[in-house]
Design a protein around this motif. Structure first.
Motif, short mmCIF file in Angstrom:
data_model
loop_
_atom_site.label_atom_id
_atom_site.label_comp_id
_atom_site.label_asym_id
_atom_site.label_seq_id
_atom_site.Cartn_x
_atom_site.Cartn_y
_atom_site.Cartn_z
N ARG A 81 2.83 -75.68 -11.27
CA ARG A 81 1.64 -75.99 -12.05
C ARG A 81 0.95 -77.24 -11.52
O ARG A 81 1.61 -78.19 -11.09
CB ARG A 81 2.00 -76.19 -13.52
CG ARG A 81 2.78 -75.04 -14.13
CD ARG A 81 3.20 -75.34 -15.55
NE ARG A 81 2.06 -75.42 -16.43
CZ ARG A 81 1.53 -74.38 -17.08
NH1 ARG A 81 2.08 -73.18 -16.94
NH2 ARG A 81 0.51 -74.53 -17.86
N THR A 82 -0.38 -77.20 -11.58
CA THR A 82 -1.17 -78.39 -11.25
C THR A 82 -1.66 -79.07 -12.52
O THR A 82 -2.15 -80.19 -12.47
CB THR A 82 -2.39 -78.02 -10.39
OG1 THR A 82 -3.16 -77.03 -11.06
CG2 THR A 82 -1.94 -77.49 -9.03
N ASN A 83 -1.54 -78.39 -13.67
CA ASN A 83 -1.98 -78.95 -14.94
C ASN A 83 -0.89 -78.73 -15.98
O ASN A 83 -0.77 -77.65 -16.54
CB ASN A 83 -3.29 -78.29 -15.40
CG ASN A 83 -3.77 -78.84 -16.74
OD1 ASN A 83 -3.24 -79.82 -17.25
ND2 ASN A 83 -4.79 -78.20 -17.31
N CYS A 84 -0.08 -79.73 -16.21
CA CYS A 84 1.06 -79.59 -17.12
C CYS A 84 0.65 -79.81 -18.57
O CYS A 84 1.42 -79.49 -19.48
CB CYS A 84 2.17 -80.56 -16.73
SG CYS A 84 2.95 -80.10 -15.17
N SER A 85 -0.52 -80.36 -18.83
CA SER A 85 -0.94 -80.59 -20.21
C SER A 85 -1.21 -79.28 -20.93
O SER A 85 -1.23 -79.23 -22.15
CB SER A 85 -2.21 -81.45 -20.23
OG SER A 85 -3.28 -80.78 -19.59
N SER A 142 -1.70 -81.43 -5.79
CA SER A 142 -0.68 -82.21 -6.48
C SER A 142 -0.09 -81.33 -7.59
O SER A 142 -0.80 -80.90 -8.49
CB SER A 142 -1.30 -83.48 -7.08
OG SER A 142 -0.33 -84.21 -7.81
N TYR A 143 1.22 -81.07 -7.50
CA TYR A 143 1.89 -80.19 -8.46
C TYR A 143 2.76 -81.02 -9.40
O TYR A 143 3.60 -81.81 -8.96
CB TYR A 143 2.72 -79.15 -7.71
CG TYR A 143 1.84 -78.21 -6.91
CD1 TYR A 143 1.24 -77.11 -7.51
CD2 TYR A 143 1.55 -78.47 -5.57
CE1 TYR A 143 0.40 -76.27 -6.79
CE2 TYR A 143 0.70 -77.64 -4.85
CZ TYR A 143 0.13 -76.55 -5.47
OH TYR A 143 -0.72 -75.73 -4.76
N CYS A 144 2.53 -80.82 -10.71
CA CYS A 144 3.16 -81.69 -11.71
C CYS A 144 4.43 -81.11 -12.30
O CYS A 144 5.22 -81.83 -12.93
CB CYS A 144 2.17 -81.99 -12.82
SG CYS A 144 1.54 -80.51 -13.65
N GLY A 145 4.66 -79.80 -12.15
CA GLY A 145 5.84 -79.22 -12.78
C GLY A 145 6.01 -77.76 -12.42
O GLY A 145 5.23 -77.18 -11.66
N ALA A 202 8.72 -80.71 -16.12
CA ALA A 202 7.83 -81.65 -15.44
C ALA A 202 8.59 -82.36 -14.33
O ALA A 202 9.76 -82.72 -14.49
CB ALA A 202 7.27 -82.66 -16.43
N THR A 205 7.84 -87.31 -10.64
CA THR A 205 6.59 -87.72 -10.01
C THR A 205 5.97 -86.46 -9.39
O THR A 205 6.71 -85.57 -8.93
CB THR A 205 6.80 -88.78 -8.91
OG1 THR A 205 7.74 -88.26 -7.94
CG2 THR A 205 7.36 -90.06 -9.50
N PRO A 206 4.66 -86.34 -9.38
CA PRO A 206 4.04 -85.13 -8.82
C PRO A 206 4.45 -84.91 -7.37
O PRO A 206 4.65 -85.85 -6.61
CB PRO A 206 2.54 -85.43 -8.93
CG PRO A 206 2.43 -86.43 -10.04
CD PRO A 206 3.66 -87.28 -9.93
#
Length: 261
Positions: A81-85, A142-145, A202, A205-206
């Motif tokens: 994922r690039t958007n973990c929110s 940038s991958y967050c999770g 998550a 760090t990304p």
């Protein structure tokens, strides 16, 4: 007249081919061969699990001694994922959709950011064992999770055991429990095709993939010694009998047990 239109369409065709060629060249210039490898271990915190002649033993948070003599978990899909929110919202949508339209899961088609080849993890293998779930080939970003899905295994799943059938199952757990009240160890077996909630993990760090960092790794860990947290002897007996509340507790614990190492 015919010659005029033929020439006109030929010119349009040449222009279109030129645009496609330029686009392909441009894409190859900005998207290098990036890879992200996903690895899985099942390593509990130090000194919490004892290896016995029959399997692995640990004590849960209710002081019940659990010994596992057979334990398998199916990991069916992973996506980065690039958007973990958005994870809680995505989970809610998945849950609502599954209630409205129950789905029979087989292999999911893999994409640059999703891996869909199931892996059956044998928890009784050495805790130091590291398995590669697969490798993504995503665009630089940038991958967050990472999201881990657990659906029933099919016949093409990797790691299928010979001693029992995991086809159609998410989980098989066999062993004994002892609450220390004098009743001695009680044998139990639990199998289920019910799918736990997916685990949204998550990264600390990304992970940034770029022209200067073409390859990286994500390491996931399954802390199986927490699967029976919240259970006492009566709850385990209810679990074995198919009680839905006890089953939900076990599945929630499994989801929560998956972390980034």
């Amino acid at each position: 007249m015919t010659s005029h239109y033929t020439k006109r369409y030929r010119n349009h065709f040449v222009s279109l081919c030129s645009l496609l060629l330029i686009s392909a060249c441009s894409s190859s210039d900005i998207t290098p061969g990036t890879e992200l490898h996903a690895h899985v271990t099942h390593l509990p915190p130090a000194a919490t699990v004892t290896t016995t002649s029959a399997g692995k033993q640990f004590v849960n948070d209710n002081n019940v001694t659990i010994e596992l003599t057979s334990a398998y978990l199916t990991l069916s899909e992973m996506d980065i994922r690039t958007n973990c929110s958005a994870s809680p919202f995505a989970r809610l949508l998945d849950t609502v959709y599954e209630l409205l339209i129950p789905t029979a899961h087989a292999h999911t088609e893999s994409t640059p950011t999703k891996l869909g080849t199931p892996l059956v993890v044998n928890v009784l293998n050495p805790d130091s064992e590291e398995l590669e779930f697969g490798h993504f080939s995503p665009a630089p970003a940038s991958y967050c999770g990472i999201t881990v899905h657990m659906h029933p295994a099919d016949a093409d799943a990797r790691g299928l055991p010979n001693a029992l059938s995991m086809i159609g199952l998410v989980l098989h757990v066999e062993g004994s429990y002892d609450d220390g009240q004098g009743g001695g160890p009680v044998a139990f077996t639990v199998e289920t095709a019910i799918e736990p909630e997916h685990a949204d993990v998550a990264f600390p760090t990304p992970i940034v993939l770029s022209a200067s960092n073409l390859s990286d790794e994500a390491h996931l860990n399954i802390e199986y010694n927490t699967w029976f947290n919240g259970f006492d002897a009566a709850t385990i007996a209810a679990l074995v009998a198919g009680d839905t509340t006890a089953t939900s507790l076990l599945l929630d614990n499994i989801t929560a047990s998956i972390h980034h190492d």
